[in-house]
Structure formats: structure tokens, C-alpha cells
Motif scaffolding. Sequence first.
Motif, mmCIF file in Angstrom:
data_model
loop_
_atom_site.group_PDB
_atom_site.id
_atom_site.type_symbol
_atom_site.label_atom_id
_atom_site.label_comp_id
_atom_site.label_asym_id
_atom_site.label_seq_id
_atom_site.Cartn_x
_atom_site.Cartn_y
_atom_site.Cartn_z
ATOM 1 N N ILE A 120 7.519 6.211 -9.749
ATOM 2 C CA ILE A 120 7.976 5.395 -10.766
ATOM 3 C C ILE A 120 8.104 6.089 -12.094
ATOM 4 O O ILE A 120 7.358 6.909 -12.499
ATOM 5 C CB ILE A 120 6.877 4.236 -11.075
ATOM 6 C CG1 ILE A 120 6.676 3.685 -9.948
ATOM 7 C CG2 ILE A 120 7.159 3.447 -12.301
ATOM 8 C CD1 ILE A 120 7.510 2.648 -9.458
ATOM 9 N N PRO A 121 9.339 6.200 -12.812
ATOM 10 C CA PRO A 121 9.594 6.787 -14.052
ATOM 11 C C PRO A 121 8.605 6.372 -15.006
ATOM 12 O O PRO A 121 7.912 5.279 -15.176
ATOM 13 C CB PRO A 121 11.046 6.554 -14.309
ATOM 14 C CG PRO A 121 11.757 6.055 -13.059
ATOM 15 C CD PRO A 121 10.393 5.158 -12.532
ATOM 16 N N VAL A 122 8.204 7.384 -15.863
ATOM 17 C CA VAL A 122 7.428 6.971 -17.185
ATOM 18 C C VAL A 122 8.180 5.961 -17.922
ATOM 19 O O VAL A 122 7.341 5.019 -18.817
ATOM 20 C CB VAL A 122 6.972 8.324 -17.917
ATOM 21 C CG1 VAL A 122 6.120 8.059 -18.982
ATOM 22 C CG2 VAL A 122 6.641 9.334 -16.983
ATOM 23 N N GLU A 123 9.366 5.924 -18.477
ATOM 24 C CA GLU A 123 10.202 5.042 -19.222
ATOM 25 C C GLU A 123 9.704 3.649 -18.597
ATOM 26 O O GLU A 123 9.568 2.475 -19.386
ATOM 27 C CB GLU A 123 11.476 5.217 -19.163
ATOM 28 C CG GLU A 123 11.728 6.532 -19.698
ATOM 29 C CD GLU A 123 11.749 7.810 -19.082
ATOM 30 O OE1 GLU A 123 11.459 7.529 -17.614
ATOM 31 O OE2 GLU A 123 11.789 9.024 -19.608
ATOM 32 N N THR A 124 9.707 3.439 -17.223
ATOM 33 C CA THR A 124 9.423 2.284 -16.495
ATOM 34 C C THR A 124 7.989 1.760 -16.748
ATOM 35 O O THR A 124 7.754 0.364 -17.377
ATOM 36 C CB THR A 124 9.679 2.073 -15.102
ATOM 37 O OG1 THR A 124 11.196 2.563 -14.823
ATOM 38 C CG2 THR A 124 9.593 0.845 -14.462
ATOM 39 N N SER A 125 7.097 2.666 -16.825
ATOM 40 C CA SER A 125 5.822 2.406 -17.014
ATOM 41 C C SER A 125 5.619 2.051 -18.483
ATOM 42 O O SER A 125 4.711 1.075 -18.685
ATOM 43 C CB SER A 125 4.828 3.505 -16.721
ATOM 44 O OG SER A 125 3.580 3.283 -16.860
ATOM 45 N N ARG A 169 0.100 6.533 1.475
ATOM 46 C CA ARG A 169 -0.469 5.295 1.451
ATOM 47 C C ARG A 169 -1.852 5.057 0.868
ATOM 48 O O ARG A 169 -2.678 6.060 0.798
ATOM 49 C CB ARG A 169 -0.316 4.514 2.979
ATOM 50 C CG ARG A 169 0.797 4.265 3.371
ATOM 51 C CD ARG A 169 0.752 4.224 4.986
ATOM 52 N NE ARG A 169 -0.272 3.008 4.960
ATOM 53 C CZ ARG A 169 0.131 1.513 5.139
ATOM 54 N NH1 ARG A 169 1.588 1.461 4.647
ATOM 55 N NH2 ARG A 169 -0.796 0.810 5.170
ATOM 56 N N ILE A 170 -2.181 4.034 0.337
ATOM 57 C CA ILE A 170 -3.515 3.410 -0.311
ATOM 58 C C ILE A 170 -4.565 3.537 1.268
ATOM 59 O O ILE A 170 -4.493 2.802 2.100
ATOM 60 C CB ILE A 170 -3.698 2.239 -0.987
ATOM 61 C CG1 ILE A 170 -3.065 2.595 -2.305
ATOM 62 C CG2 ILE A 170 -4.974 1.866 -1.365
ATOM 63 C CD1 ILE A 170 -2.909 1.141 -3.027
ATOM 64 N N SER A 171 -5.425 4.365 1.047
ATOM 65 C CA SER A 171 -6.281 4.478 2.252
ATOM 66 C C SER A 171 -7.713 3.903 2.206
ATOM 67 O O SER A 171 -8.655 3.997 2.689
ATOM 68 C CB SER A 171 -6.594 6.074 2.706
ATOM 69 O OG SER A 171 -7.204 6.801 1.289
ATOM 70 N N ARG A 228 -4.106 1.331 -7.802
ATOM 71 C CA ARG A 228 -4.226 0.069 -7.369
ATOM 72 C C ARG A 228 -2.664 -0.709 -7.904
ATOM 73 O O ARG A 228 -2.041 -1.460 -7.345
ATOM 74 C CB ARG A 228 -5.360 -0.850 -7.541
ATOM 75 C CG ARG A 228 -5.672 -1.044 -8.970
ATOM 76 C CD ARG A 228 -6.589 -2.086 -9.173
ATOM 77 N NE ARG A 228 -6.868 -2.285 -10.753
ATOM 78 C CZ ARG A 228 -7.997 -3.075 -10.974
ATOM 79 N NH1 ARG A 228 -8.888 -3.656 -10.015
ATOM 80 N NH2 ARG A 228 -8.166 -2.958 -12.319
ATOM 81 N N ASP A 229 -2.378 -0.157 -9.130
ATOM 82 C CA ASP A 229 -1.082 -0.542 -9.782
ATOM 83 C C ASP A 229 0.050 0.663 -10.112
ATOM 84 O O ASP A 229 -0.267 1.548 -10.752
ATOM 85 C CB ASP A 229 -1.441 -1.194 -11.203
ATOM 86 C CG ASP A 229 -0.241 -1.861 -11.889
ATOM 87 O OD1 ASP A 229 0.788 -1.654 -11.214
ATOM 88 O OD2 ASP A 229 -0.426 -2.650 -12.903
ATOM 89 N N GLU A 230 0.800 0.579 -9.169
ATOM 90 C CA GLU A 230 1.581 1.659 -9.149
ATOM 91 C C GLU A 230 2.584 1.920 -10.506
ATOM 92 O O GLU A 230 3.394 3.110 -10.712
ATOM 93 C CB GLU A 230 2.591 1.714 -7.927
ATOM 94 C CG GLU A 230 3.596 0.332 -8.099
ATOM 95 C CD GLU A 230 4.636 0.320 -6.886
ATOM 96 O OE1 GLU A 230 4.745 1.412 -6.183
ATOM 97 O OE2 GLU A 230 5.078 -0.781 -6.571
ATOM 98 N N LYS A 265 0.882 -1.248 -0.081
ATOM 99 C CA LYS A 265 0.021 -0.296 -0.022
ATOM 100 C C LYS A 265 0.725 1.212 -0.083
ATOM 101 O O LYS A 265 0.380 2.368 0.026
ATOM 102 C CB LYS A 265 -1.009 0.217 1.188
ATOM 103 C CG LYS A 265 -2.177 -1.055 0.891
ATOM 104 C CD LYS A 265 -2.840 -0.685 2.143
ATOM 105 C CE LYS A 265 -4.382 -1.982 2.239
ATOM 106 N NZ LYS A 265 -5.142 -1.723 3.100
ATOM 107 N N ASP A 266 2.248 1.032 -0.029
ATOM 108 C CA ASP A 266 3.068 2.186 0.045
ATOM 109 C C ASP A 266 3.066 2.893 -1.388
ATOM 110 O O ASP A 266 3.536 2.299 -2.393
ATOM 111 C CB ASP A 266 4.418 1.985 0.632
ATOM 112 C CG ASP A 266 5.343 3.204 0.601
ATOM 113 O OD1 ASP A 266 4.967 4.221 0.617
ATOM 114 O OD2 ASP A 266 6.488 2.853 0.561
#
Length: 252
Positions: free
Chosen positions: A113-118, A162-164, A173-175, A107-108
Motif C-alpha cells: 500500500i503506498p504511503v499516499e493511500t494511507s 499472510r497473517i499467521s 490487522r489493518d493493511e 489475511k493476504d
Amino acid sequence: PPSTLRGKTPIVLVFIKLVPNYVTAVPAKMSVLRLFGGEIISIYRQTLLTSFAGPAARHFGTISQQLRAAASTEKEAEPAEEGSLGGDEEQPEASDKQRGAPEDDPKDRTRLIPVETSVRYLASEAYRQTYQDDPVWKHYRRNHKGAYPSKKTRKTCIRKGRISTGNPCPICRDEYLVLDHNNIDLLKQFISPQTGEVLSYRVTGLCQKKHLQLLVAVERAMDRGMLTFDVPFREYDYSEYYTTNDVKKAVK
């Protein structure tokens, strides 16, 4: 009378009674309270129990607690001072758990996350196994009270990093799903193929914060020419804008 017990008058009287007999034996670094704390409490208790009752006993309880607390703090402070004078000793470094370092928490959301990784994630085998060929929002269902969902989705799924919520939106839900104008494959999933407009949050289930980020990312992508969009063709009656002579000259 009991009114004379207010303040520290009885304690001063006990000190006057005890200190003259032992004042020569008190070291310079030790306080009188540490030497005679127990005797002061015992004599003070006997005096109160024999002379007074009721309010005096209650008053003694608070003063005795203060004396014991002061004696305990002085006992704890003396070893620390002796250790500091003895020399500099290396203290063992605390481990990550003692420092309170965050562990792997699903939940952290404090990590960026960089855009290239996405972009690489959307082309990976893990993404295809998770979502197959469907949009990321297709199998998402909102949790709502009653038979009909509310008109608007929640404001945000992430609070204080955190996801609350137990059912975050498809993006939260998907970082590894990052909304950015460079992530074209992800933006196309939220654009209607029939109208070319961005799908409503009632269809996709995005929270209000992520839906606003989606609108900004789509506008930036269109402005930079990364996303194509159709401009409707309109026919105009130019006679409404020009005079008759101008229209005849234009036709010739």
C-alpha cells in the motif's frame, strides 16, 4: 530354486519362448511389451504357482506391478505423440482459478500500500467510523495465556505474506496503516503527549517488527523536521569550563 528368481531371468525366458512365434508380426512403432504383456504375466504366474511357492509368489507381485506400470505409461505416451504429429492445435487458456490466482483474502499481506493511500485513508470517513477519534491501539487487547501477559509481544504477525495469528497487532490487522516518516498523523498516535517519547509496545500491543519500524519512522521524521520535539533546557556552571579571568571578561 527361488534364488534364480532374482532380477529378470524368468522374464527373459518367457520372451525367448514367445517372441520367435510373433516376431514377424510386430510393427516397428509398437513394443513387444505392449503386445505380449498380458500373456507374459499369465504364463509367468502359472509357472510360479505350479513350480514355486512362498518367496516366488511374493517376488512375482513386485515384477507384475512393474510390468503393468510400464504398459500403462506407454499407452499414455502414444496418444500424446500422435497428437503432436497431427498438427498444432490451440489449447484453451486456463482460467484464473485453474492457474491458482490468489483471490481476495483478508489475511493476504503481499500487496504493498503506498504511503499516499494511507494518508488519505486516515482522513477518510471509513477510518473515522472504524476508530472514531481514538488511537488505533486504544481498544486492542492482547491474547495471552494466564492472568498476566508476557513481557514482550510476538516477533511478527505476518509470515510468508499472510497473517499467521488470529489476533494481529493494531498495525498488521489493518493493511492501510503504513508506518512511514511521511505519515505524520499515524506516528503522532504512538508518541506520548506528556513526555514526547514513543510509547512502549506493552501499551500499544505492536509486534516487535512493527515497533522497530515505528522507531525508525519517528527518528526519520524528527531528523527531517516533520515532527517537533522538546529539547530540555539545562543550566551550566561556566566556571567549571573557563578560568576566572575568562569569566570576568565575559561578564564585562
